[in-house]
Design an enzyme around this catalytic site. Structure first.
Site, PDB file in Angstrom:
ATOM      1  N   LYS A 185       0.910  -1.283  -0.234  1.00  0.00           N
ATOM      2  CA  LYS A 185       0.143   0.060   0.115  1.00  0.00           C
ATOM      3  C   LYS A 185       0.811   1.394  -0.028  1.00  0.00           C
ATOM      4  O   LYS A 185       0.253   2.370   0.350  1.00  0.00           O
ATOM      5  CB  LYS A 185      -1.022   0.048   1.186  1.00  0.00           C
ATOM      6  CG  LYS A 185      -2.035  -0.985   1.114  1.00  0.00           C
ATOM      7  CD  LYS A 185      -2.666  -1.064  -0.117  1.00  0.00           C
ATOM      8  CE  LYS A 185      -3.459  -2.640  -0.452  1.00  0.00           C
ATOM      9  NZ  LYS A 185      -3.883  -2.335  -1.815  1.00  0.00           N
ATOM     10  N   SER A 186       1.951   1.110  -0.717  1.00  0.00           N
ATOM     11  CA  SER A 186       2.918   2.094  -0.470  1.00  0.00           C
ATOM     12  C   SER A 186       3.112   2.881  -2.023  1.00  0.00           C
ATOM     13  O   SER A 186       4.024   3.868  -2.112  1.00  0.00           O
ATOM     14  CB  SER A 186       4.340   1.770   0.011  1.00  0.00           C
ATOM     15  OG  SER A 186       4.270   1.333   1.202  1.00  0.00           O
ATOM     16  N   GLY A 187       2.337   2.482  -2.948  1.00  0.00           N
ATOM     17  CA  GLY A 187       2.524   2.844  -4.310  1.00  0.00           C
ATOM     18  C   GLY A 187       3.346   1.937  -5.215  1.00  0.00           C
ATOM     19  O   GLY A 187       3.694   2.383  -6.334  1.00  0.00           O
ATOM     20  N   HIS A 245       7.124  -7.682  -1.654  1.00  0.00           N
ATOM     21  CA  HIS A 245       6.844  -6.691  -0.456  1.00  0.00           C
ATOM     22  C   HIS A 245       7.513  -7.528   0.614  1.00  0.00           C
ATOM     23  O   HIS A 245       7.201  -7.162   1.708  1.00  0.00           O
ATOM     24  CB  HIS A 245       5.217  -7.201  -0.024  1.00  0.00           C
ATOM     25  CG  HIS A 245       4.200  -6.335  -1.025  1.00  0.00           C
ATOM     26  ND1 HIS A 245       4.547  -4.918  -1.270  1.00  0.00           N
ATOM     27  CD2 HIS A 245       3.274  -6.920  -1.436  1.00  0.00           C
ATOM     28  CE1 HIS A 245       3.522  -4.700  -2.029  1.00  0.00           C
ATOM     29  NE2 HIS A 245       2.721  -5.812  -2.220  1.00  0.00           N
ATOM     30  N   SER A 280      -5.106   3.040   3.743  1.00  0.00           N
ATOM     31  CA  SER A 280      -5.067   2.330   2.632  1.00  0.00           C
ATOM     32  C   SER A 280      -5.450   0.879   2.685  1.00  0.00           C
ATOM     33  O   SER A 280      -6.086   0.150   2.314  1.00  0.00           O
ATOM     34  CB  SER A 280      -3.949   2.595   1.577  1.00  0.00           C
ATOM     35  OG  SER A 280      -3.867   2.067   0.497  1.00  0.00           O
ATOM     36  N   TYR A 330       6.481   8.102  -1.917  1.00  0.00           N
ATOM     37  CA  TYR A 330       5.202   8.293  -2.436  1.00  0.00           C
ATOM     38  C   TYR A 330       4.705   9.618  -2.408  1.00  0.00           C
ATOM     39  O   TYR A 330       4.294  10.437  -3.361  1.00  0.00           O
ATOM     40  CB  TYR A 330       4.107   7.363  -1.601  1.00  0.00           C
ATOM     41  CG  TYR A 330       2.520   7.689  -2.316  1.00  0.00           C
ATOM     42  CD1 TYR A 330       2.003   6.747  -2.945  1.00  0.00           C
ATOM     43  CD2 TYR A 330       1.867   8.627  -1.597  1.00  0.00           C
ATOM     44  CE1 TYR A 330       0.770   6.890  -3.581  1.00  0.00           C
ATOM     45  CE2 TYR A 330       0.633   8.818  -2.119  1.00  0.00           C
ATOM     46  CZ  TYR A 330       0.052   7.943  -3.077  1.00  0.00           C
ATOM     47  OH  TYR A 330      -1.387   7.933  -3.516  1.00  0.00           O
ATOM     48  N   SER A 381       0.655   7.286 -16.586  1.00  0.00           N
ATOM     49  CA  SER A 381       0.658   6.697 -15.111  1.00  0.00           C
ATOM     50  C   SER A 381       0.029   7.554 -14.213  1.00  0.00           C
ATOM     51  O   SER A 381       0.134   7.451 -12.931  1.00  0.00           O
ATOM     52  CB  SER A 381       2.166   6.471 -14.558  1.00  0.00           C
ATOM     53  OG  SER A 381       2.948   7.729 -14.811  1.00  0.00           O
ATOM     54  N   ARG A 435      -7.821   3.770  -5.083  1.00  0.00           N
ATOM     55  CA  ARG A 435      -8.695   4.178  -4.364  1.00  0.00           C
ATOM     56  C   ARG A 435      -9.002   5.575  -4.269  1.00  0.00           C
ATOM     57  O   ARG A 435      -9.900   6.139  -5.017  1.00  0.00           O
ATOM     58  CB  ARG A 435      -8.615   3.523  -2.869  1.00  0.00           C
ATOM     59  CG  ARG A 435      -9.629   3.683  -1.604  1.00  0.00           C
ATOM     60  CD  ARG A 435      -9.331   3.317  -0.239  1.00  0.00           C
ATOM     61  NE  ARG A 435      -8.228   3.926   0.136  1.00  0.00           N
ATOM     62  CZ  ARG A 435      -8.439   5.114   0.894  1.00  0.00           C
ATOM     63  NH1 ARG A 435      -9.476   5.457   1.252  1.00  0.00           N
ATOM     64  NH2 ARG A 435      -7.192   5.823   1.195  1.00  0.00           N
TER      65      ARG A 435
HETATM   66  S1  PPS Z   1      -0.589  -3.002  -3.086  1.00  0.00           S
HETATM   67  O1  PPS Z   1      -1.833  -3.785  -3.140  1.00  0.00           O
HETATM   68  O2  PPS Z   1       0.144  -3.200  -1.675  1.00  0.00           O
HETATM   69  O3  PPS Z   1       0.419  -3.595  -4.118  1.00  0.00           O
HETATM   70  O4  PPS Z   1      -0.758  -1.576  -3.139  1.00  0.00           O
HETATM   71  P1  PPS Z   1       0.135  -0.183  -3.776  1.00  0.00           P
HETATM   72  O5  PPS Z   1       0.167  -0.264  -5.232  1.00  0.00           O
HETATM   73  O6  PPS Z   1       1.176  -0.478  -3.188  1.00  0.00           O
HETATM   74  O7  PPS Z   1      -0.657   0.968  -3.174  1.00  0.00           O
HETATM   75  C1  PPS Z   1      -1.866   1.039  -3.328  1.00  0.00           C
HETATM   76  C2  PPS Z   1      -2.179   2.519  -3.373  1.00  0.00           C
HETATM   77  O8  PPS Z   1      -1.390   3.450  -4.170  1.00  0.00           O
HETATM   78  C3  PPS Z   1      -2.123   4.434  -4.682  1.00  0.00           C
HETATM   79  N1  PPS Z   1      -2.198   4.732  -6.188  1.00  0.00           N
HETATM   80  C4  PPS Z   1      -1.718   5.982  -6.579  1.00  0.00           C
HETATM   81  N2  PPS Z   1      -1.602   7.379  -5.984  1.00  0.00           N
HETATM   82  C5  PPS Z   1      -1.319   8.261  -6.703  1.00  0.00           C
HETATM   83  N3  PPS Z   1      -1.119   8.116  -8.300  1.00  0.00           N
HETATM   84  C6  PPS Z   1      -1.292   7.054  -8.665  1.00  0.00           C
HETATM   85  N4  PPS Z   1      -1.212   6.718 -10.058  1.00  0.00           N
HETATM   86  C7  PPS Z   1      -1.436   5.720  -8.004  1.00  0.00           C
HETATM   87  N5  PPS Z   1      -1.872   4.450  -8.364  1.00  0.00           N
HETATM   88  C8  PPS Z   1      -2.165   3.858  -7.108  1.00  0.00           C
HETATM   89  C9  PPS Z   1      -3.558   3.751  -4.641  1.00  0.00           C
HETATM   90  O9  PPS Z   1      -4.730   4.509  -4.917  1.00  0.00           O
HETATM   91  C10 PPS Z   1      -3.231   3.201  -3.131  1.00  0.00           C
HETATM   92  O10 PPS Z   1      -3.806   4.207  -2.076  1.00  0.00           O
HETATM   93  P2  PPS Z   1      -5.211   4.707  -1.452  1.00  0.00           P
HETATM   94  O11 PPS Z   1      -4.592   5.645  -0.255  1.00  0.00           O
HETATM   95  O12 PPS Z   1      -5.527   3.331  -0.996  1.00  0.00           O
HETATM   96  O13 PPS Z   1      -5.804   5.383  -2.599  1.00  0.00           O
END
Ligand code: PPS
Length: 286
Positions: free
Chosen positions: A44-46, A100, A130, A185, A219, A248
Site C-alpha cells: 500500500k505504498s505505491g 513486499h 489504504s 510516495y 501513469s 482508491r
Molecule cells: S498493493 O496492493 O500493496 O500493491 O498496493 P500499492 O500499489 O502498493 O498501493 C496502493 C495505493 O497507491 C495508490 N496509487 C496511486 N496514487 C497516486 N497516483 C497513482 N497513479 C496511483 N496508483 C495507485 C492507490 O490509490 C492506493 O492508495 P490509497 O490511499 O488506498 O488510494
C-alpha cells in the site's frame, strides 16, 4: 471466506498464493540477475504506481503494453506462487520484478548482485488507512472488523508482511548502496516529473521530452484507474469483489480524515520509538 494469515519466521503473510515453503525457496534459492529491476515496498505504498512508471519507461511512454498485460505479469511479485513461476519461466521481455518481502527474507542472491532496486516509502498513517480499506473488503487476507482493530494490528505488526516499522528500518540500511534508490510516495505525488527523471537516471535510460510526457500521462491516477490491466484483472470475484480497485483515492494525508487525536498520539509515539536514529529527511510527510 476471509482467512487467517500464514506465518513464516514470525511474519504474517496473506494466505492466498503465498506459503512458507515458497518464501523459504525465494529467500534461499531464487537467483536474481544483474539486469533485474526490482520494485520493493511495504504493501500500500505505491507499488502498482511505480510498476506502471517502470513499464512505461520501458516502452518509452507507449501505453499498449500496460493496457494489454496485467501488472502482475509485467512485474511479477516473487513472493507469490504465481509470480515466482512467471519470474522463473520468463524467457524474454523486460526484467521487472516486485516484492513486499522484508529484507531478512529477500533473495540472498540480491546482496551480491548488481540488480537495481527501487524502494518506495509512504507515510505509514496513509499506508494504514489504504490497507484497512483494501483488506476489509477483499478476501485475500485476515479481515479487520473496524478501523480501531486494524490500527492496533498495524502497531503490533499483525498485518500483511508484518511491521511497517521493521520493514522500513530493515530496507533503509541499504539506502546508500549504488544499486538501490529510495523514493517516497509523497515526492512522487508532489513532483512526478522529477521522480521519473530520477528513475531514468538511476536506470541509465534516456527519454525524449515527448516520451517523458507520455510516461506521466499514462501513469496518472486517472489513467491507472481506467486501465483494466492494472486493477487486479482475472482475480476471482470471491477474492476481490467486483468494483474493488487498487486505485482508491491516491492522495496524501487521508489519515487526517480518520485518526482520532488519541490514535495520532499513539501512532507518533510508536513511530518515534521504532524509527529512532534514522535521519528525519527520510520521512517527508506530515
Ligand atoms: S498493493 O496492493 O500493496 O500493491 O498496493 P500499492 O500499489 O502498493 O498501493 C496502493 C495505493 O497507491 C495508490 N496509487 C496511486 N496514487 C497516486 N497516483 C497513482 N497513479 C496511483 N496508483 C495507485 C492507490 O490509490 C492506493 O492508495 P490509497 O490511499 O488506498 O488510494
Amino acid at each position: 471466506m476471509a482467512k487467517d494469515y500464514v506465518w513464516y519466521q514470525d511474519i504474517p503473510f496473506p494466505p492466498v498464493d503465498i506459503y512458507p515453503e515458497l518464501i523459504k525457496t525465494v529467500h534461499e534459492e531464487l537467483v536474481l540477475k544483474d539486469e533485474d529491476i526490482i520494485t520493493v515496498t511495504y504493501p500500500k505504498s505505491g507499488t502498482h504506481w511505480l510498476i506502471e512508471v517502470l513499464s512505461l519507461i520501458h516502452t518509452k511512454g507507449d501505453p499498449n503494453w500496460i493496457r494489454s498485460v496485467p501488472t502482475y505479469v509485467r512485474s511479477p511479485w516473487i513472493d507469490t506462487a504465481s509470480g515466482y513461476k512467471f519470474k522463473v519461466e520468463r524467457k524474454e521481455g523486460p526484467p521487472l520484478i516486485s516484492s513486499h518481502l522484508p529484507i531478512q527474507l529477500f533473495p540472498k542472491s540480491f546482496f551480491t548482485s548488481k540488480a537495481k532496486m527501487i524502494y518506495v516509502i509512504r507515510n505509514p498513517k496513509d499506508v494504514l488507512i489504504s490497507g484497512y480499506y483494501f483488506w476489509r473488503v477483499t478476501n485475500l487476507s485476515k479481515k479487520p472488523e473496524s478501523l480501531e482493530q486494524y490500527f492496533e494490528w498495524f502497531l503490533q505488526g499483525h498485518v500483511p508482511y508484518g511491521s511497517w516499522f521493521d520493514h522500513v528500518r530493515g530496507w533503509m540500511s541499504m539506502r546508500e548502496k549504488e544499486n538501490v534508490l529510495v523514493l517516497s510516495y509523497e515526492q512522487m505525488k508532489k513532483d512526478p516529473r522529477s521522480m521519473v527523471e530520477k528513475i531514468c537516471g538511476f536506470l541509465g535510460k534516456a527519454l525524449e521530452p515527448r516520451e517523458l510526457d507520455l510516461v506521466l500521462e499514462n501513469s496518472s491516477f486517472q489513467a491507472m484507474k481506467e486501465n483494466k490491466m492494472y486493477n487486479l484483472p482475472d482475480v476471482p470475484e470471491e477474492l476481490v469483489p467486483a468494483g474493488i480497485k487498487i486505485t482508491r483515492k491516491g492522495i496524501t494525508g487521508d489519515w487526517k480524515n480518520h485518526f482520532t487525536p488519541a490514535q495520532t498520539q499513539a501512532f507518533e509515539e510508536t513511530f518515534r520509538e521504532k524509527m529512532a536514529g534514522l535521519p528525519p529527511e527520510l520521512f517527508l510527510w506530515d
